[in-house]
Design a protein around this motif. Sequence first.
Motif, mmCIF file in Angstrom:
data_model
loop_
_atom_site.group_PDB
_atom_site.id
_atom_site.type_symbol
_atom_site.label_atom_id
_atom_site.label_comp_id
_atom_site.label_asym_id
_atom_site.label_seq_id
_atom_site.Cartn_x
_atom_site.Cartn_y
_atom_site.Cartn_z
ATOM 1 N N ASN A 30 42.255 40.655 41.233
ATOM 2 C CA ASN A 30 42.663 42.040 41.480
ATOM 3 C C ASN A 30 41.480 42.877 41.962
ATOM 4 O O ASN A 30 41.616 43.697 42.870
ATOM 5 N N ASP A 55 34.748 46.913 38.023
ATOM 6 C CA ASP A 55 34.513 46.698 39.452
ATOM 7 C C ASP A 55 34.290 48.018 40.181
ATOM 8 O O ASP A 55 34.522 49.095 39.623
ATOM 9 N N THR A 74 53.891 45.391 42.452
ATOM 10 C CA THR A 74 52.637 45.103 43.116
ATOM 11 C C THR A 74 52.433 46.138 44.188
ATOM 12 O O THR A 74 53.377 46.577 44.836
ATOM 13 N N SER A 75 51.152 46.457 44.377
ATOM 14 C CA SER A 75 50.863 47.456 45.398
ATOM 15 C C SER A 75 50.538 46.747 46.711
ATOM 16 O O SER A 75 50.268 47.338 47.715
ATOM 17 N N LYS A 76 50.484 45.416 46.658
ATOM 18 C CA LYS A 76 50.006 44.625 47.791
ATOM 19 C C LYS A 76 51.190 44.163 48.545
ATOM 20 O O LYS A 76 52.143 44.682 48.614
ATOM 21 N N PHE A 91 50.024 38.879 44.604
ATOM 22 C CA PHE A 91 51.141 39.503 45.301
ATOM 23 C C PHE A 91 52.394 39.461 44.460
ATOM 24 O O PHE A 91 53.403 40.050 44.780
ATOM 25 N N ARG A 92 52.307 38.771 43.317
ATOM 26 C CA ARG A 92 53.526 38.622 42.538
ATOM 27 C C ARG A 92 53.755 39.779 41.581
ATOM 28 O O ARG A 92 54.863 39.963 41.081
ATOM 29 N N GLY A 93 52.683 40.541 41.331
ATOM 30 C CA GLY A 93 52.842 41.688 40.442
ATOM 31 C C GLY A 93 53.225 41.300 39.033
ATOM 32 O O GLY A 93 53.909 42.036 38.332
ATOM 33 N N MET A 96 49.292 41.280 35.418
ATOM 34 C CA MET A 96 48.911 42.347 34.498
ATOM 35 C C MET A 96 50.031 42.645 33.508
ATOM 36 O O MET A 96 49.783 42.951 32.343
HETATM 37 P P1 ADP Z 1 49.332 41.554 41.935
HETATM 38 O O1 ADP Z 1 47.866 41.296 41.952
HETATM 39 O O2 ADP Z 1 50.128 40.346 42.163
HETATM 40 O O3 ADP Z 1 49.731 42.711 42.785
HETATM 41 P P2 ADP Z 1 48.893 42.172 39.171
HETATM 42 O O4 ADP Z 1 49.826 42.112 38.003
HETATM 43 O O5 ADP Z 1 47.723 41.266 39.160
HETATM 44 O O6 ADP Z 1 49.758 41.976 40.460
HETATM 45 O O7 ADP Z 1 48.397 43.653 39.318
HETATM 46 C C1 ADP Z 1 49.357 44.695 39.420
HETATM 47 C C2 ADP Z 1 48.820 45.845 40.230
HETATM 48 O O8 ADP Z 1 47.781 46.519 39.522
HETATM 49 C C3 ADP Z 1 48.171 45.443 41.551
HETATM 50 O O9 ADP Z 1 49.136 45.316 42.566
HETATM 51 C C4 ADP Z 1 47.223 46.603 41.794
HETATM 52 O O10 ADP Z 1 47.872 47.653 42.421
HETATM 53 C C5 ADP Z 1 46.849 47.090 40.412
HETATM 54 N N1 ADP Z 1 45.501 46.625 40.002
HETATM 55 C C6 ADP Z 1 45.221 45.737 39.028
HETATM 56 N N2 ADP Z 1 43.884 45.582 38.880
HETATM 57 C C7 ADP Z 1 43.297 46.395 39.793
HETATM 58 C C8 ADP Z 1 41.920 46.679 40.154
HETATM 59 N N3 ADP Z 1 40.896 46.084 39.535
HETATM 60 N N4 ADP Z 1 41.693 47.582 41.139
HETATM 61 C C9 ADP Z 1 42.730 48.159 41.771
HETATM 62 N N5 ADP Z 1 44.051 47.955 41.469
HETATM 63 C C10 ADP Z 1 44.330 47.076 40.499
#
Ligand code: ADP
Length: 633
Positions: A30, A55, A74-76, A91-93, A96
């Motif tokens: 992330n 980070d 997911t924001s991606k 990308f799976r959201g 976290m």
């Molecule tokens: P994914 O990586 O598949 O999108 P995650 O569950 O890993 O899903 O993370 C969910 C969302 O949290 C991400 O899409 C992102 O928007 C946000 N996020 C998590 N960690 C960070 C980070 N270190 N910096 C910025 N955004 C983060």
Amino acid sequence: MQLPPDVVTKIAAGEVIERPASVVKEMLENSLDAGATSIEIELEQGGIDLIRIVDNGHGIVAEDLPLVFASHATSKLKDADDLFKIGTLGFRGEAMASIGGIAQVTVQSRVKDQDEGAELRCNGGELAPIRPWNGSQGTRIEVKHLFYNTPVRKKFLKTMSTELGHVSETVTRLALSYPGVHFLLKHNNRLVYEVPANATFKDRIALFFGDELAKRLIHVDLGREGMTLTGSVGDPTDDKANAKLQYFFLNGRYIRDRSLGHAVQESYRGLLMTGRYPAAFLFLTVPPDTIDVNVHPTKAEVRFRDSSSVYHLVRSAIKQALLKHDLVPQLQVPDASPRSEQIQQTVAPWENPSPQPSIFSETPKTITEPPLPVSWGEVIGKPTPTQGTLTPQPTPVNNTTYIPTPIPVTPISPTLTQTPAPTPSQTAEAPPPNRAFPLPIEKLSTKAIQIHDSFLVVETPEGMLVIDQHALHERILFEQIRRRVSEGKLEVQRLLIPEPVELSIHQAAAVMENKESLAELGIEVEDFGGGTIAVSSCPALMKRASPAEVFKGVLDVILTKDRTPTKAQLFDHLMATMACKAAIRAGDRLSLEEIDYLMQLRQLAEDSHHCPHGRPTSLMFSRKELEKQFGRI
Ligand code: ADP
Ligand code: MG
């Protein structure tokens, strides 16, 4: 029955989150996706008590914080058709959301150009209200008490140091694929390592795996059919007992793939002893639509649509790199032009009436390799000719009885080890009239001397080589035998009376399982029952050793393995044994012609740098090094 959502989360988490290292991997990905160039990881108790990752990425705006923990948020993006088309690691959201369900997590973040950041806590899936946070740009996430609400899973965790090892491995993989990013790992408040942003790929290898390995890395780079393979492989002398130092990255992402590992192993065939593995850090780039969508939750395994061309690319790339690599820069291994041509060219001035076949011939019909020098006939197992016999012996007619190239014999002793060879000047001034090598000394292409009847000191354009005569000859013979075996031209000697070898019933059974492979190598065995095996033939080259001895050599390979050796392993081992038995030994005195001849063969060898067991055949001292040592420069 519909499972309650928190249970679903816990189950899903189990797939992805096995241990602290899995959390670290998801969080690092992330951070990298957020464009971070500096990432600090702090752990307590192997990450079980605490994982904190800070980070300097783009951060998360306050309103989006709850989405971090929302399942499938997911924001991606957007179309997860093929994950390798996606520029981001996640990308799976889901990660976290999973982590939030099985730990106590605090996310603090501030985006660029905003005065204030925000903080959100998630305890086993329960969200607390968003609060302001006063930190610098980027994201800081703390994961405490992992698996606190899933005690069964927690039981599977290993010791603190094992868990730390897994985390470190995770960081290593990412640090290798993201040069330019600063990584720092701390455990229980102590620095484990720090990878500066400006550390090159090689620096990173040195940091993780040691200077020596990094120094000797061999660069790999080959493109073909829209695919490329770049990276580095280890020098054969840096081999390991397992494949842990083999890292594969596909389109920038670390993957595990058995066929890639196999391709690496194949490329080193003959350079390593069985059961040894080279280091490899390889980056494969392929068009995204040639990989099948990954169903593995940690995305570590993939399926190639055309796995065989990937396999061949990897193998050719590494083989080429190994061949080209100047392990001993002064002597260039011949490049990829057809071998027979090279051999012809090299030996043209050496034309010799010596009849074929010779074990030194590649294809007896067309190739004229340098003739076997006098007195090597003895060494390779030729029946000892009467001293002073000057006429070539007749070409063998019986194909079951192998007689190596008839070798005219000079007054030089047939037993090299006992009678001293003439001094170089004698040889030079007055070659015996019927020498096998009527070669005037000034035609000798090598400036070399033999020391301790074991090593050759050779002048090369750039310096000086010290060669282990046995190791080098062994290598040369190994390659020749390999060629003969692959062409089905290995001469076999049949025994009038089969030689019995007593084994345990179990051992005899293991031998009989390999009967066919053994036969291809010229070793025919029969089961006499009760653990007795009769050896009825052996390769003619092995004259020095008794068939039972040869057989026992191979037996070791069959029996010491926990599983049946592959045919290739068996072959390699036997061929190496054959070469070893047939090669000139330490203690054999060589004439100048023999030395010169050996040097000619050296240039023809595919890998003249290592004996079949992987030991070096030569050491190089560059002229520069010599001049430096003597204070000239
Ligand atoms: P994914 O990586 O598949 O999108 P995650 O569950 O890993 O899903 O993370 C969910 C969302 O949290 C991400 O899409 C992102 O928007 C946000 N996020 C998590 N960690 C960070 C980070 N270190 N910096 C910025 N955004 C983060
Ligand atoms: Mg992610």
